[in-house]
Motif scaffolding. Structure first.
Motif, PDB file in Angstrom:
ATOM      1  N   GLU A 213       0.833  -1.201   0.000  1.00  0.00           N
ATOM      2  CA  GLU A 213       0.000   0.000   0.000  1.00  0.00           C
ATOM      3  C   GLU A 213       0.870   1.254   0.000  1.00  0.00           C
ATOM      4  OE1 GLU A 213      -3.278   0.275  -0.536  1.00  0.00           O
ATOM      5  OE2 GLU A 213      -3.181  -1.886  -0.829  1.00  0.00           O
ATOM      6  N   GLU A 214       2.016   1.179   0.668  1.00  0.00           N
ATOM      7  CA  GLU A 214       2.933   2.316   0.689  1.00  0.00           C
ATOM      8  C   GLU A 214       3.449   2.630  -0.707  1.00  0.00           C
ATOM      9  OE1 GLU A 214       3.255  -0.335   2.751  1.00  0.00           O
ATOM     10  OE2 GLU A 214       2.889   0.523   4.731  1.00  0.00           O
ATOM     11  N   VAL A 215       3.788   1.586  -1.462  1.00  0.00           N
ATOM     12  CA  VAL A 215       4.284   1.780  -2.827  1.00  0.00           C
ATOM     13  C   VAL A 215       3.171   2.360  -3.701  1.00  0.00           C
ATOM     14  CG1 VAL A 215       5.082   0.583  -4.900  1.00  0.00           C
ATOM     15  CG2 VAL A 215       6.065   0.014  -2.679  1.00  0.00           C
ATOM     16  N   LYS A 216       1.979   1.802  -3.579  1.00  0.00           N
ATOM     17  CA  LYS A 216       0.853   2.314  -4.359  1.00  0.00           C
ATOM     18  C   LYS A 216       0.592   3.778  -4.037  1.00  0.00           C
ATOM     19  CE  LYS A 216      -1.591  -2.100  -4.564  1.00  0.00           C
ATOM     20  NZ  LYS A 216      -2.795  -2.828  -4.123  1.00  0.00           N
ATOM     21  N   SER A 217       0.588   4.121  -2.754  1.00  0.00           N
ATOM     22  CA  SER A 217       0.349   5.503  -2.336  1.00  0.00           C
ATOM     23  C   SER A 217       1.427   6.429  -2.877  1.00  0.00           C
ATOM     24  CB  SER A 217       0.314   5.608  -0.811  1.00  0.00           C
ATOM     25  OG  SER A 217      -0.741   4.858  -0.298  1.00  0.00           O
ATOM     26  N   PHE A 218       2.668   5.977  -2.813  1.00  0.00           N
ATOM     27  CA  PHE A 218       3.793   6.762  -3.319  1.00  0.00           C
ATOM     28  C   PHE A 218       3.613   7.070  -4.803  1.00  0.00           C
ATOM     29  CE2 PHE A 218       7.945   6.707  -5.462  1.00  0.00           C
ATOM     30  CZ  PHE A 218       8.577   7.768  -4.832  1.00  0.00           C
ATOM     31  N   ILE A 219       3.294   6.041  -5.575  1.00  0.00           N
ATOM     32  CA  ILE A 219       3.120   6.196  -7.018  1.00  0.00           C
ATOM     33  C   ILE A 219       1.922   7.102  -7.327  1.00  0.00           C
ATOM     34  CG2 ILE A 219       2.527   4.968  -9.152  1.00  0.00           C
ATOM     35  CD1 ILE A 219       5.413   4.506  -8.264  1.00  0.00           C
ATOM     36  N   LEU A 220       0.793   6.835  -6.677  1.00  0.00           N
ATOM     37  CA  LEU A 220      -0.411   7.626  -6.946  1.00  0.00           C
ATOM     38  C   LEU A 220      -0.232   9.080  -6.527  1.00  0.00           C
ATOM     39  CD1 LEU A 220      -3.138   5.018  -5.977  1.00  0.00           C
ATOM     40  CD2 LEU A 220      -2.541   5.823  -8.277  1.00  0.00           C
ATOM     41  N   GLU A 221       0.535   9.323  -5.478  1.00  0.00           N
ATOM     42  CA  GLU A 221       0.811  10.698  -5.051  1.00  0.00           C
ATOM     43  C   GLU A 221       1.620  11.430  -6.120  1.00  0.00           C
ATOM     44  OE1 GLU A 221       3.449  12.921  -1.667  1.00  0.00           O
ATOM     45  OE2 GLU A 221       2.306  11.158  -1.040  1.00  0.00           O
ATOM     46  N   LYS A 222       2.580  10.735  -6.716  1.00  0.00           N
ATOM     47  CA  LYS A 222       3.378  11.331  -7.802  1.00  0.00           C
ATOM     48  C   LYS A 222       2.481  11.773  -8.959  1.00  0.00           C
ATOM     49  CE  LYS A 222       7.825  10.512  -6.698  1.00  0.00           C
ATOM     50  NZ  LYS A 222       8.821  11.538  -6.621  1.00  0.00           N
ATOM     51  N   ILE A 223       1.477  10.959  -9.250  1.00  0.00           N
ATOM     52  CA  ILE A 223       0.576  11.262 -10.367  1.00  0.00           C
ATOM     53  C   ILE A 223      -0.398  12.380  -9.997  1.00  0.00           C
ATOM     54  CG2 ILE A 223      -1.272  10.329 -11.822  1.00  0.00           C
ATOM     55  CD1 ILE A 223       0.248   7.627 -11.694  1.00  0.00           C
ATOM     56  N   THR A 224      -1.017  12.281  -8.815  1.00  0.00           N
ATOM     57  CA  THR A 224      -2.035  13.272  -8.435  1.00  0.00           C
ATOM     58  C   THR A 224      -1.447  14.656  -8.188  1.00  0.00           C
ATOM     59  OG1 THR A 224      -1.908  12.570  -6.123  1.00  0.00           O
ATOM     60  CG2 THR A 224      -3.654  11.588  -7.470  1.00  0.00           C
ATOM     61  N   THR A 225      -0.187  14.720  -7.742  1.00  0.00           N
ATOM     62  CA  THR A 225       0.434  16.032  -7.527  1.00  0.00           C
ATOM     63  C   THR A 225       1.041  16.597  -8.807  1.00  0.00           C
ATOM     64  OG1 THR A 225       2.537  15.030  -6.873  1.00  0.00           O
ATOM     65  CG2 THR A 225       0.956  15.573  -5.102  1.00  0.00           C
ATOM     66  N   GLY A 226       1.022  15.812  -9.868  1.00  0.00           N
ATOM     67  CA  GLY A 226       1.541  16.285 -11.150  1.00  0.00           C
ATOM     68  C   GLY A 226       3.050  16.158 -11.285  1.00  0.00           C
TER      69      GLY A 226
ATOM     70  N   PRO B 187       1.275   9.264 -15.816  1.00  0.00           N
ATOM     71  CA  PRO B 187       1.222   7.793 -15.780  1.00  0.00           C
ATOM     72  C   PRO B 187       2.274   7.146 -16.680  1.00  0.00           C
ATOM     73  CG  PRO B 187      -0.990   8.669 -15.812  1.00  0.00           C
ATOM     74  CD  PRO B 187      -0.053   9.838 -16.015  1.00  0.00           C
ATOM     75  N   GLN B 188       2.505   7.720 -17.830  1.00  0.00           N
ATOM     76  CA  GLN B 188       3.498   7.153 -18.753  1.00  0.00           C
ATOM     77  C   GLN B 188       4.905   7.217 -18.158  1.00  0.00           C
ATOM     78  OE1 GLN B 188       2.696   5.426 -21.376  1.00  0.00           O
ATOM     79  NE2 GLN B 188       4.811   4.946 -21.799  1.00  0.00           N
ATOM     80  N   GLU B 189       5.224   8.317 -17.475  1.00  0.00           N
ATOM     81  CA  GLU B 189       6.534   8.435 -16.836  1.00  0.00           C
ATOM     82  C   GLU B 189       6.691   7.397 -15.720  1.00  0.00           C
ATOM     83  OE1 GLU B 189       7.615  13.160 -17.285  1.00  0.00           O
ATOM     84  OE2 GLU B 189       6.168  12.558 -15.735  1.00  0.00           O
TER      85      GLU B 189
ATOM     86  N   LYS C 258       1.193  -1.252 -17.315  1.00  0.00           N
ATOM     87  CA  LYS C 258       0.186  -0.233 -17.615  1.00  0.00           C
ATOM     88  C   LYS C 258      -1.175  -0.598 -17.027  1.00  0.00           C
ATOM     89  CE  LYS C 258      -1.694   2.177 -21.649  1.00  0.00           C
ATOM     90  NZ  LYS C 258      -1.631   2.291 -23.114  1.00  0.00           N
ATOM     91  N   THR C 259      -1.592  -1.843 -17.202  1.00  0.00           N
ATOM     92  CA  THR C 259      -2.907  -2.252 -16.693  1.00  0.00           C
ATOM     93  C   THR C 259      -2.962  -2.157 -15.167  1.00  0.00           C
ATOM     94  OG1 THR C 259      -2.197  -4.565 -16.722  1.00  0.00           O
ATOM     95  CG2 THR C 259      -3.455  -3.776 -18.626  1.00  0.00           C
ATOM     96  N   THR C 260      -1.873  -2.513 -14.499  1.00  0.00           N
ATOM     97  CA  THR C 260      -1.828  -2.435 -13.039  1.00  0.00           C
ATOM     98  C   THR C 260      -1.967  -0.990 -12.584  1.00  0.00           C
ATOM     99  OG1 THR C 260      -0.390  -4.376 -12.937  1.00  0.00           O
ATOM    100  CG2 THR C 260      -0.425  -2.939 -10.998  1.00  0.00           C
ATOM    101  N   LEU C 261      -1.211  -0.100 -13.192  1.00  0.00           N
ATOM    102  CA  LEU C 261      -1.258   1.320 -12.809  1.00  0.00           C
ATOM    103  C   LEU C 261      -2.632   1.901 -13.030  1.00  0.00           C
ATOM    104  CD1 LEU C 261       0.192   3.858 -11.846  1.00  0.00           C
ATOM    105  CD2 LEU C 261       0.803   4.312 -14.223  1.00  0.00           C
ATOM    106  N   TYR C 262      -3.254   1.616 -14.158  1.00  0.00           N
ATOM    107  CA  TYR C 262      -4.574   2.188 -14.426  1.00  0.00           C
ATOM    108  C   TYR C 262      -5.662   1.592 -13.523  1.00  0.00           C
ATOM    109  CZ  TYR C 262      -2.842   5.178 -18.074  1.00  0.00           C
ATOM    110  OH  TYR C 262      -2.193   6.179 -18.747  1.00  0.00           O
TER     111      TYR C 262
END
Length: 137
Positions: free
Chosen positions: A99-112, A116-118, A127-131
């Motif tokens: 969950e920590e890894v997921k939160s870290f990744i999603l925070e990178k995306i939501t804060t701009g 997602p491609q980066e 790609k399917t996992t991230l989306y």
């Protein structure tokens, strides 16, 4: 939480304070002195058996911090999922994303900070996992 540089002693100290575990209990469980515990707080790495004992005492899987680091920062390589005679270690076919890894990744995306491609290119997350993660947010 920064998983790029892990200072395990600081994580242990934080968890001890969080749970308000007295030194006496840790000393008895780990068979060491208060001074030795304070020295562990200053160490960036410790013996794996000792880390296992800390994980049990503090009811937290400290090994997952390192797994998260491997998922995010170690280069991935395609390996055969079959055990050979030379390789007696199990080969894991899928990454286990905490969950920590997921939160870290999603925070990178939501804060701009990243698109997602980066994220897909940098951390080698499918790609399917991230989306799927993004859809659940």
């Amino acid at each position: 939480m920064n998983l790029k540089k892990i200072h395990i002693g600081e994580f242990i100290e934080h968890r001890m304070k969080e749970l308000q575990i007295p030194y006496e209990r840790a000393e008895k469980f780990l068979k060491c002195s208060e001074e030795e515990i304070k020295m562990i707080y200053k160490q960036s790495s410790i013996d794996t058996y000792l880390l296992l004992r800390w994980s049990k005492l503090l009811e937290y899987d400290f090994f997952r911090l390192f797994s998260g680091h491997l998922i995010l920062y170690a280069p991935s390589r395609n390996v055969s999922p079959v055990l050979s005679d030379e390789n007696k270690l199990p080969v894991f076919r899928k990454h286990i994303y905490t969950e920590e890894v997921k939160s870290f990744i999603l925070e990178k995306i939501t804060t701009g900070q990243m698109t997602p491609q980066e994220v897909i290119l940098t951390y080698k997350i499918p790609k399917t996992t991230l989306y799927k993660w993004i859809k659940k947010v």
